[in-house]
Scaffold this motif. Structure first.
Motif, PDB file in Angstrom:
ATOM      1  N   THR A  92       0.816  -1.217   0.000  1.00  0.00           N
ATOM      2  CA  THR A  92       0.000   0.000   0.000  1.00  0.00           C
ATOM      3  C   THR A  92       0.846   1.262   0.000  1.00  0.00           C
ATOM      4  O   THR A  92       0.311   2.362  -0.125  1.00  0.00           O
ATOM      5  N   GLY A  93       2.148   1.102   0.183  1.00  0.00           N
ATOM      6  CA  GLY A  93       3.030   2.261   0.234  1.00  0.00           C
ATOM      7  C   GLY A  93       3.377   2.691   1.642  1.00  0.00           C
ATOM      8  O   GLY A  93       4.225   3.571   1.830  1.00  0.00           O
ATOM      9  N   SER A  94       2.742   2.085   2.633  1.00  0.00           N
ATOM     10  CA  SER A  94       3.050   2.422   4.030  1.00  0.00           C
ATOM     11  C   SER A  94       2.979   1.159   4.873  1.00  0.00           C
ATOM     12  O   SER A  94       2.218   0.230   4.559  1.00  0.00           O
ATOM     13  N   ARG A 153      10.060  -4.253   3.385  1.00  0.00           N
ATOM     14  CA  ARG A 153       9.742  -3.016   2.671  1.00  0.00           C
ATOM     15  C   ARG A 153       9.771  -1.823   3.617  1.00  0.00           C
ATOM     16  O   ARG A 153      10.248  -0.744   3.258  1.00  0.00           O
ATOM     17  N   ALA A 154       9.255  -2.025   4.817  1.00  0.00           N
ATOM     18  CA  ALA A 154       9.222  -0.922   5.778  1.00  0.00           C
ATOM     19  C   ALA A 154      10.631  -0.482   6.170  1.00  0.00           C
ATOM     20  O   ALA A 154      10.899   0.712   6.343  1.00  0.00           O
ATOM     21  N   ARG A 157      12.011   1.540   3.363  1.00  0.00           N
ATOM     22  CA  ARG A 157      11.422   2.882   3.305  1.00  0.00           C
ATOM     23  C   ARG A 157      11.852   3.759   4.465  1.00  0.00           C
ATOM     24  O   ARG A 157      11.510   4.939   4.514  1.00  0.00           O
ATOM     25  N   GLY A 158      12.549   3.165   5.426  1.00  0.00           N
ATOM     26  CA  GLY A 158      12.985   3.926   6.583  1.00  0.00           C
ATOM     27  C   GLY A 158      11.948   4.042   7.677  1.00  0.00           C
ATOM     28  O   GLY A 158      12.107   4.838   8.623  1.00  0.00           O
ATOM     29  N   GLU A 159      10.877   3.224   7.587  1.00  0.00           N
ATOM     30  CA  GLU A 159       9.827   3.272   8.605  1.00  0.00           C
ATOM     31  C   GLU A 159      10.181   2.464   9.847  1.00  0.00           C
ATOM     32  O   GLU A 159       9.565   2.661  10.906  1.00  0.00           O
ATOM     33  N   LEU A 160      11.127   1.526   9.706  1.00  0.00           N
ATOM     34  CA  LEU A 160      11.531   0.684  10.826  1.00  0.00           C
ATOM     35  C   LEU A 160      13.048   0.633  10.902  1.00  0.00           C
ATOM     36  O   LEU A 160      13.732   0.775   9.869  1.00  0.00           O
ATOM     37  N   PRO A 161      13.593   0.394  12.095  1.00  0.00           N
ATOM     38  CA  PRO A 161      15.041   0.220  12.228  1.00  0.00           C
ATOM     39  C   PRO A 161      15.532  -0.975  11.416  1.00  0.00           C
ATOM     40  O   PRO A 161      14.798  -1.952  11.220  1.00  0.00           O
ATOM     41  N   ALA A 162      16.751  -0.910  10.959  1.00  0.00           N
ATOM     42  CA  ALA A 162      17.298  -1.955  10.098  1.00  0.00           C
ATOM     43  C   ALA A 162      17.451  -3.287  10.811  1.00  0.00           C
ATOM     44  O   ALA A 162      17.523  -4.334  10.155  1.00  0.00           O
TER      45      ALA A 162
END
Length: 212
Positions: A92-94, A153-154, A157-162
């Protein structure tokens, strides 16, 4: 079985290379797989009988035994072949949107008779249910890996720590649904799914105390 239009499938060559694509062999296979999942949804794995599957599919039971050998082999094949019906999680992109869509897919799974039957029968692994877990191990791990793409994916996208652990997050995401529905008997409405997604995101984004 005299008069059975599918009976002569027993005389077809065993080599798949000589089998006409879309021919009678393929139709018989499809009928048996459909019958297996229908029986599984109605009676569960423990009570499933190859004789009943054969009767529902309109084939001789010897055909089923020869091709799949055992109940575990038959049901395992059915799960693997129908695994494609469980589509990969939507992008969904997020992260939040992806998680909500995945949670909806899990909820839909509970409404699928053959999945619901397996869920009802599972419990702690033991010698008593070893054959059930033998076939589940052919189905769930692949689905787990596919679903883990959400967290990969998250991270990208930088939404979660690596250093997030996708497997752990999937366990934390799906666990509340099982408890909420199966243990408490409460409906899995959209509000609950959204609360679950938000909680997982907040936890995944939080840094451990030692890193603060």
């Amino acid at each position: 079985m005299p008069g059975d239009p599918l009976d002569d499938v027993q005389h077809l060559h065993a080599d798949a290379a000589t089998t006409r694509p879309g021919g009678r062999t393929a139709r018989v296979r499809e009928a048996v797989i459909d019958a297996t999942l229908a029986e599984l949804g109605e009676v569960g794995y423990a009570a499933l009988r190859i004789d009943a599957v054969a009767e529902r599919a309109g084939v001789n039971k010897s055909t089923v035994y020869r091709r799949w050998g055992t109940k575990t082999g038959l049901v395992s094949t059915a799960l693997v072949e129908r695994r494609g019906d469980l589509v990969p999680p939507a992008d969904t992109g997020s992260l939040r949107g992806d998680l909500i869509e995945l949670l909806k897919e899990i909820r839909d799974g509970f409404r699928t008779p053959w999945i619901a039957a397996l869920v009802r029968e599972t419990g702690p692994r033991s010698t008593d249910n070893a054959d059930l877990y033998e076939l589940l191990d052919t189905f769930w791990p692949a689905r787990f890996r596919t679903s883990g793409a959400i967290f990969v994916r998250a991270i990208e996208r930088g939404e979660l720590p690596a250093d997030c652990d996708p497997d752990f997050l999937l366990e934390m995401l799906s666990g509340p649904l099982y408890f909420h529905l199966l243990m408490l008997g409460r409906p899995l409405d959209d509000a609950f799914l959204e609360r679950t997604a938000d909680f997982i995101i907040a936890g995944a984004q939080a840094r451990p105390p030692a890193q603060r």
